[in-house]
Write a protein that holds these residues in place. Structure first.
Motif, PDB file in Angstrom:
ATOM      1  N   SER A  45      85.981  35.761 -58.365  1.00 17.79           N
ATOM      2  CA  SER A  45      86.277  35.628 -56.936  1.00 17.79           C
ATOM      3  C   SER A  45      86.990  34.314 -56.626  1.00 17.79           C
ATOM      4  N   LEU A  46      86.708  33.278 -57.431  1.00 19.37           N
ATOM      5  CA  LEU A  46      87.361  31.978 -57.223  1.00 19.37           C
ATOM      6  C   LEU A  46      88.643  31.843 -58.031  1.00 19.37           C
ATOM      7  N   GLY A  47      88.856  32.749 -58.971  1.00 21.77           N
ATOM      8  CA  GLY A  47      90.055  32.686 -59.807  1.00 21.77           C
ATOM      9  C   GLY A  47      89.985  31.614 -60.871  1.00 21.77           C
ATOM     10  N   THR A  48      88.787  31.298 -61.357  1.00 15.47           N
ATOM     11  CA  THR A  48      88.609  30.289 -62.400  1.00 15.47           C
ATOM     12  C   THR A  48      88.002  30.930 -63.644  1.00 15.47           C
ATOM     13  N   GLN A  49      87.830  30.111 -64.680  1.00 19.27           N
ATOM     14  CA  GLN A  49      87.209  30.552 -65.922  1.00 19.27           C
ATOM     15  C   GLN A  49      85.762  30.049 -65.971  1.00 19.27           C
ATOM     16  N   VAL A  50      84.919  30.773 -66.656  1.00 17.74           N
ATOM     17  CA  VAL A  50      83.536  30.363 -66.847  1.00 17.74           C
ATOM     18  C   VAL A  50      83.268  30.258 -68.344  1.00 17.74           C
ATOM     19  N   SER A  51      82.481  29.255 -68.734  1.00 20.04           N
ATOM     20  CA  SER A  51      82.151  29.095 -70.149  1.00 20.04           C
ATOM     21  C   SER A  51      80.650  29.338 -70.348  1.00 20.04           C
ATOM     22  N   PHE A  52      80.319  29.725 -71.554  1.00 16.67           N
ATOM     23  CA  PHE A  52      78.921  29.976 -71.904  1.00 16.67           C
ATOM     24  C   PHE A  52      78.099  28.701 -71.759  1.00 16.67           C
ATOM     25  N   ARG A  53      78.703  27.587 -72.058  1.00 13.21           N
ATOM     26  CA  ARG A  53      78.023  26.292 -71.960  1.00 13.21           C
ATOM     27  C   ARG A  53      77.598  26.003 -70.516  1.00 13.21           C
ATOM     28  N   GLU A  54      78.450  26.313 -69.563  1.00 14.23           N
ATOM     29  CA  GLU A  54      78.113  26.102 -68.157  1.00 14.23           C
ATOM     30  C   GLU A  54      76.952  26.985 -67.730  1.00 14.23           C
ATOM     31  N   VAL A  55      76.935  28.215 -68.226  1.00 14.45           N
ATOM     32  CA  VAL A  55      75.860  29.139 -67.879  1.00 14.45           C
ATOM     33  C   VAL A  55      74.535  28.653 -68.462  1.00 14.45           C
ATOM     34  N   VAL A  56      74.540  28.242 -69.716  1.00 14.15           N
ATOM     35  CA  VAL A  56      73.311  27.749 -70.361  1.00 14.15           C
ATOM     36  C   VAL A  56      72.796  26.498 -69.662  1.00 14.15           C
ATOM     37  N   ALA A  57      73.689  25.643 -69.206  1.00 18.01           N
ATOM     38  CA  ALA A  57      73.281  24.404 -68.544  1.00 18.01           C
ATOM     39  C   ALA A  57      72.584  24.668 -67.211  1.00 18.01           C
ATOM     40  N   GLN A  58      72.834  25.817 -66.603  1.00 20.85           N
ATOM     41  CA  GLN A  58      72.251  26.099 -65.297  1.00 20.85           C
ATOM     42  C   GLN A  58      70.931  26.861 -65.367  1.00 20.85           C
ATOM     43  N   VAL A  59      70.546  27.363 -66.530  1.00 19.52           N
ATOM     44  CA  VAL A  59      69.298  28.110 -66.657  1.00 19.52           C
ATOM     45  C   VAL A  59      68.127  27.126 -66.659  1.00 19.52           C
ATOM     46  N   GLU A  60      67.127  27.435 -65.834  1.00 18.68           N
ATOM     47  CA  GLU A  60      65.937  26.596 -65.741  1.00 18.68           C
ATOM     48  C   GLU A  60      64.725  27.384 -66.212  1.00 18.68           C
ATOM     49  N   PHE A  61      63.660  26.661 -66.527  1.00 17.19           N
ATOM     50  CA  PHE A  61      62.439  27.293 -67.018  1.00 17.19           C
ATOM     51  C   PHE A  61      61.862  28.262 -65.990  1.00 17.19           C
ATOM     52  N   LYS A  62      61.967  27.912 -64.720  1.00 15.54           N
ATOM     53  CA  LYS A  62      61.410  28.790 -63.686  1.00 15.54           C
ATOM     54  C   LYS A  62      62.145  30.128 -63.650  1.00 15.54           C
ATOM     55  N   ASP A  63      63.419  30.139 -64.021  1.00 20.35           N
ATOM     56  CA  ASP A  63      64.156  31.397 -64.102  1.00 20.35           C
ATOM     57  C   ASP A  63      63.598  32.274 -65.223  1.00 20.35           C
ATOM     58  N   LEU A  64      63.268  31.646 -66.353  1.00 23.08           N
ATOM     59  CA  LEU A  64      62.690  32.402 -67.465  1.00 23.08           C
ATOM     60  C   LEU A  64      61.334  32.974 -67.083  1.00 23.08           C
ATOM     61  N   VAL A  65      60.527  32.195 -66.379  1.00 23.51           N
ATOM     62  CA  VAL A  65      59.214  32.668 -65.929  1.00 23.51           C
ATOM     63  C   VAL A  65      59.366  33.829 -64.961  1.00 23.51           C
ATOM     64  N   ARG A  66      60.305  33.713 -64.040  1.00 21.29           N
ATOM     65  CA  ARG A  66      60.547  34.786 -63.072  1.00 21.29           C
ATOM     66  C   ARG A  66      60.972  36.073 -63.786  1.00 21.29           C
TER      67      ARG A  66
END
Length: 72
Positions: A45-66
């Motif tokens: 939607s923004l017309g940019t690229q996303v990297s796997f590293r950026e996604v991993v950096a945003q995952v938090e423990f509370k997300d895993l628990v949820r």
């Protein structure tokens, strides 16, 4: 996920040695896949690229628990 598959996961975690590690791997994979899809849609939607590293950096423990609660 159907109720019988949930029960199978619960029994496997309770009875099989090492099944807890498999459950953690399942939850982590499910969380990462969900986050990756969200990041891809946002990047498109923004017309940019996303990297796997950026996604991993945003995952938090509370997300895993949820996600673990949602899985069981």
């Amino acid at each position: 996920m159907s109720w019988w598959l949930r029960m199978l996961l619960v029994v496997a975690v309770a009875l099989i040695p090492g099944a807890f590690v498999l459950l953690l791997a399942y939850v982590a994979t499910r969380t990462m896949r969900h986050r990756w899809q969200q990041a891809r849609l946002e990047a498109q939607s923004l017309g940019t690229q996303v990297s796997f590293r950026e996604v991993v950096a945003q995952v938090e423990f509370k997300d895993l628990v949820r996600q673990a609660r949602a899985a069981l």
